[in-house]
Design a protein around this motif. Structure first.
Motif, PDB file in Angstrom:
ATOM      1  N   LYS A 162       0.833  -1.203   0.000  1.00 48.21           N
ATOM      2  CA  LYS A 162       0.000   0.000   0.000  1.00 48.21           C
ATOM      3  C   LYS A 162       0.869   1.255   0.000  1.00 48.21           C
ATOM      4  O   LYS A 162       0.544   2.252  -0.655  1.00 48.21           O
ATOM      5  N   GLU A 165       2.279   1.670  -3.445  1.00 43.84           N
ATOM      6  CA  GLU A 165       1.247   2.071  -4.399  1.00 43.84           C
ATOM      7  C   GLU A 165       1.119   3.598  -4.479  1.00 43.84           C
ATOM      8  O   GLU A 165       0.707   4.147  -5.508  1.00 43.84           O
ATOM      9  N   GLU A 186       1.642  -0.081 -12.163  1.00 44.04           N
ATOM     10  CA  GLU A 186       0.639  -1.104 -12.462  1.00 44.04           C
ATOM     11  C   GLU A 186       1.045  -2.447 -11.879  1.00 44.04           C
ATOM     12  O   GLU A 186       0.194  -3.204 -11.386  1.00 44.04           O
ATOM     13  N   LYS A 189       0.239  -2.411  -8.217  1.00 49.58           N
ATOM     14  CA  LYS A 189      -1.204  -2.547  -8.001  1.00 49.58           C
ATOM     15  C   LYS A 189      -1.644  -4.000  -8.128  1.00 49.58           C
ATOM     16  O   LYS A 189      -2.482  -4.467  -7.353  1.00 49.58           O
ATOM     17  N   ARG A 190      -1.076  -4.725  -9.094  1.00 47.68           N
ATOM     18  CA  ARG A 190      -1.410  -6.142  -9.248  1.00 47.68           C
ATOM     19  C   ARG A 190      -0.968  -6.935  -8.027  1.00 47.68           C
ATOM     20  O   ARG A 190      -1.696  -7.806  -7.524  1.00 47.68           O
ATOM     21  N   LEU A 192      -0.576  -5.805  -5.015  1.00 44.61           N
ATOM     22  CA  LEU A 192      -1.437  -5.427  -3.899  1.00 44.61           C
ATOM     23  C   LEU A 192      -2.772  -6.149  -3.966  1.00 44.61           C
ATOM     24  O   LEU A 192      -3.275  -6.645  -2.948  1.00 44.61           O
ATOM     25  N   LYS A 193      -3.361  -6.219  -5.130  1.00 49.34           N
ATOM     26  CA  LYS A 193      -4.643  -6.938  -5.289  1.00 49.34           C
ATOM     27  C   LYS A 193      -4.514  -8.395  -4.875  1.00 49.34           C
ATOM     28  O   LYS A 193      -5.403  -8.955  -4.247  1.00 49.34           O
ATOM     29  N   THR A 194      -3.401  -9.001  -5.259  1.00 49.55           N
ATOM     30  CA  THR A 194      -3.172 -10.397  -4.881  1.00 49.55           C
ATOM     31  C   THR A 194      -2.986 -10.517  -3.375  1.00 49.55           C
ATOM     32  O   THR A 194      -3.562 -11.425  -2.735  1.00 49.55           O
ATOM     33  N   GLU A 196      -4.166  -8.716  -1.062  1.00 52.68           N
ATOM     34  CA  GLU A 196      -5.439  -8.485  -0.354  1.00 52.68           C
ATOM     35  C   GLU A 196      -6.311  -9.723  -0.298  1.00 52.68           C
ATOM     36  O   GLU A 196      -7.231  -9.816   0.521  1.00 52.68           O
ATOM     37  N   LEU A 197      -6.006 -10.717  -1.135  1.00 51.13           N
ATOM     38  CA  LEU A 197      -6.764 -11.969  -1.136  1.00 51.13           C
ATOM     39  C   LEU A 197      -6.284 -12.931  -0.063  1.00 51.13           C
ATOM     40  O   LEU A 197      -6.973 -13.899   0.255  1.00 51.13           O
TER      41      LEU A 197
END
Length: 198
Positions: A162, A165, A186, A189-190, A192-194, A196-197
């Motif tokens: 974060k 980012e 980018e 961000k990818r 980070l999305k992973t 967060e799972l």
């Protein structure tokens, strides 16, 4: 600024050279020998053995100062913290010359403390070029470093991603794999999305 990639072999991490600074020292000494007369500083992104295996030789060859985050400094002498037994090796047993912390500036780089892979992991950010030397925090394929080793933390990794980012990042120069010269933001961000799972 021009970052020169010194490719890591096998499990051993990439190194980079930029403006008199050698970043990480897992590669064989012959790989960074051509920089020996230009190097005055060695920055270690974190204390795992694949990033510090040849730091003693690098320091001897270059006469450079060793810099590492204060939370990972013990790993230069501690087998457990450095994970050196996983490589059937021992820690190099060297002492740092400078302990890093968030916001320190070394050459063109600002130190960004990014715990998660280890408690003392750092990334190095150049605000002029927007390039990020990311250690094992984030990789150019959008993945991130393991958090299940000693002093690792999934929560810390999420918070570190974060933090990254919020930066404008052009190139990413990771501890393993091929550097990405563009689209760094980018990629973060990818990752980070992973994260967060998890």
């Amino acid at each position: 600024m021009s970052v020169e990639w010194i490719r890591g072999e096998g499990y051993y991490a990439n190194s980079y050279f930029c403006e008199g600074i050698l970043i990480d020292a897992g590669v064989y000494p012959m790989a960074f020998e051509k920089y020996k007369d230009k190097t005055d500083t060695i920055i270690i992104t974190h204390c795992h053995y694949d990033h510090i295996a040849h730091i003693k030789e690098a320091k001897s060859m270059c006469g450079a100062f060793i810099c590492i985050h204060e939370y990972d400094a013990q790993g230069l002498c501690d087998d457990i913290r450095s994970l050196s037994p996983m490589f059937s090796e021992r820690s190099p047993g060297v002492c740092p010359d400078r302990l890093l912390k968030e916001g320190d500036v070394v050459g063109p780089f600002e130190v960004v403390h990014t715990p998660g892979h280890t408690k003392g992991s750092v990334c190095l950010y150049d605000r002029k070029t927007k390039d990020l030397i990311s250690g094992d925090t984030v990789f150019s394929d959008g993945s991130f470093g393991r958090t299940d080793f000693q002093s690792g933390s999934s929560e810390d990794m999420l918070n570190s991603l974060k933090k990254l980012e919020k930066l404008e990042v052009r190139g990413i120069y990771p501890g393993h794999g091929i550097p990405a010269m563009n689209s760094g933001s980018e990629i973060i961000k990818r990752a980070l999305k992973t994260a967060e799972l998890y």
